[in-house]
Design an enzyme around this catalytic site. Structure first.
Site, PDB file in Angstrom:
ATOM      1  N   ASP A   8     -61.753   5.849   5.256  1.00 30.39           N
ATOM      2  CA  ASP A   8     -61.470   7.095   5.837  1.00 30.39           C
ATOM      3  C   ASP A   8     -59.884   7.062   6.056  1.00 30.39           C
ATOM      4  OD1 ASP A   8     -61.338   6.141   8.058  1.00 30.39           O
ATOM      5  OD2 ASP A   8     -62.631   7.113   9.146  1.00 30.39           O
ATOM      6  N   HIS A   9     -59.543   8.254   6.605  1.00 30.50           N
ATOM      7  CA  HIS A   9     -57.897   8.423   7.022  1.00 30.50           C
ATOM      8  C   HIS A   9     -57.782   7.188   7.690  1.00 30.50           C
ATOM      9  CE1 HIS A   9     -60.290  10.379  10.141  1.00 30.50           C
ATOM     10  NE2 HIS A   9     -59.238  10.180  10.849  1.00 30.50           N
ATOM     11  N   CYS A  66     -62.831   1.856   8.515  1.00 31.94           N
ATOM     12  CA  CYS A  66     -62.493   2.940   9.219  1.00 31.94           C
ATOM     13  C   CYS A  66     -61.595   2.765  10.397  1.00 31.94           C
ATOM     14  CB  CYS A  66     -64.018   4.009   9.431  1.00 31.94           C
ATOM     15  SG  CYS A  66     -65.075   3.063  10.465  1.00 31.94           S
ATOM     16  N   THR A  68     -63.155   1.882  13.285  1.00 34.38           N
ATOM     17  CA  THR A  68     -63.777   0.863  14.189  1.00 34.38           C
ATOM     18  C   THR A  68     -64.606  -0.104  13.216  1.00 34.38           C
ATOM     19  OG1 THR A  68     -65.572   2.024  14.568  1.00 34.38           O
ATOM     20  CG2 THR A  68     -64.000   2.113  16.312  1.00 34.38           C
ATOM     21  N   GLY A  71     -68.851   3.274  11.799  1.00 34.48           N
ATOM     22  CA  GLY A  71     -69.145   4.614  11.172  1.00 34.48           C
ATOM     23  C   GLY A  71     -69.457   4.216   9.858  1.00 34.48           C
ATOM     24  N   HIS A  99     -75.065 -16.730   6.178  1.00 33.48           N
ATOM     25  CA  HIS A  99     -76.413 -16.538   6.696  1.00 33.48           C
ATOM     26  C   HIS A  99     -77.066 -15.113   6.162  1.00 33.48           C
ATOM     27  CE1 HIS A  99     -76.027 -19.638  10.354  1.00 33.48           C
ATOM     28  NE2 HIS A  99     -75.887 -20.085   9.140  1.00 33.48           N
ATOM     29  N   ASN A 100     -76.215 -14.224   5.968  1.00 38.27           N
ATOM     30  CA  ASN A 100     -76.702 -12.689   5.887  1.00 38.27           C
ATOM     31  C   ASN A 100     -76.592 -12.477   4.346  1.00 38.27           C
ATOM     32  OD1 ASN A 100     -75.025 -12.543   8.795  1.00 38.27           O
ATOM     33  ND2 ASN A 100     -77.347 -12.585   8.792  1.00 38.27           N
ATOM     34  N   ARG A 110     -58.361   0.209  13.602  1.00 40.23           N
ATOM     35  CA  ARG A 110     -57.676   0.302  15.087  1.00 40.23           C
ATOM     36  C   ARG A 110     -58.346  -0.880  15.792  1.00 40.23           C
ATOM     37  NH1 ARG A 110     -59.668   6.597  15.136  1.00 40.23           N
ATOM     38  NH2 ARG A 110     -58.027   7.259  13.753  1.00 40.23           N
ATOM     39  N   ARG A 138     -84.841 -14.959   5.539  1.00 41.57           N
ATOM     40  CA  ARG A 138     -84.604 -13.785   6.668  1.00 41.57           C
ATOM     41  C   ARG A 138     -84.198 -12.801   5.777  1.00 41.57           C
ATOM     42  NH1 ARG A 138     -86.746 -16.891   9.221  1.00 41.57           N
ATOM     43  NH2 ARG A 138     -86.164 -18.429  11.037  1.00 41.57           N
TER      44      ARG A 138
HETATM   45  C1  RB5 Z   1     -61.951   8.493  13.061  1.00 36.85           C
HETATM   46  O1  RB5 Z   1     -61.262   8.934  14.061  1.00 36.85           O
HETATM   47  C2  RB5 Z   1     -62.757   7.631  13.512  1.00 36.85           C
HETATM   48  O2  RB5 Z   1     -63.941   7.967  14.456  1.00 36.85           O
HETATM   49  C3  RB5 Z   1     -63.507   6.679  12.441  1.00 36.85           C
HETATM   50  O3  RB5 Z   1     -62.616   6.048  11.528  1.00 36.85           O
HETATM   51  C4  RB5 Z   1     -64.477   5.637  12.731  1.00 36.85           C
HETATM   52  O4  RB5 Z   1     -63.807   4.777  13.574  1.00 36.85           O
HETATM   53  C5  RB5 Z   1     -65.910   6.163  13.010  1.00 36.85           C
HETATM   54  O5  RB5 Z   1     -66.798   5.066  13.273  1.00 36.85           O
END
Ligand code: RB5
Length: 151
Positions: A8-9, A66, A68, A71, A99-100, A110, A138
């Site tokens: 994403d952005h 993304c 984190t 998502g 393993h997976n 981030r 598994r």
């Molecule tokens: C975007 O702000 C953030 O929510 C997205 O990139 C991600 O981390 C969501 O899981």
């Protein structure tokens, strides 16, 4: 190797950095979006497009990014045949493959810096799946769950 990339952005700059890294190492990158970080974008359609391609086997592996890694990995794992793993270090990346049999690596732009992210991607792509043992059993169990719960 051909590698699918999506973000994403929030993951866009790291995706571009990693694509350059992978190209320099002789890989080919196919970008499933986003194509800009000028405005916020949902990771969902990009993750789905990438995951449908990887589930079909071409490209064989994907990297999704993304903020984190959460998502976009949750979304990728909604596509049948995808085993997406969020990794924050090389050990997790090696285990995700060994393993997976993960076929999608998820990163949080981030969470990890570019240097660590590049090492994580390299570890992920270099590690083979440990076939023939309990980990294969598994993964077969996971596929059974998919067969029961996916269309
Ligand atoms: C975007 O702000 C953030 O929510 C997205 O990139 C991600 O981390 C969501 O899981």
């Amino acid at each position: 190797m051909k590698i699918a990339m999506a973000s994403d952005h929030a993951g866009y700059a790291l995706k571009r950095f990693l694509s350059q890294h992978l190209l320099a190492a002789g890989h080919e990158c196919v970008d499933y979006g986003a194509s800009t970080d000028a405005q916020p974008s949902s990771y969902v359609p990009f993750a789905v497009r990438l995951s449908e391609a990887v589930a079909a086997g071409d490209p064989p592996f994907g990297v999704v990014i993304c903020g984190t890694g959460l998502g976009i990995s949750i979304t990728a794992n909604k596509v049948k045949g995808i085993r997406a793993a969020v990794c924050t270090d090389e050990y997790m990346a090696r285990m995700a493959r060994q393993h997976n049999d993960a076929n999608v690596l998820a990163l949080g732009a981030r969470v990890v810096g570019g240097g660590l992210a590049a090492s994580i991607v390299d570890a992920f792509l270099a590690e083979p799946f440990e076939t023939g043992g309990r980990h294969q059993a598994r993964v077969e169990e996971i596929k059974d769950v998919e067969r029961r719960n996916f269309r």
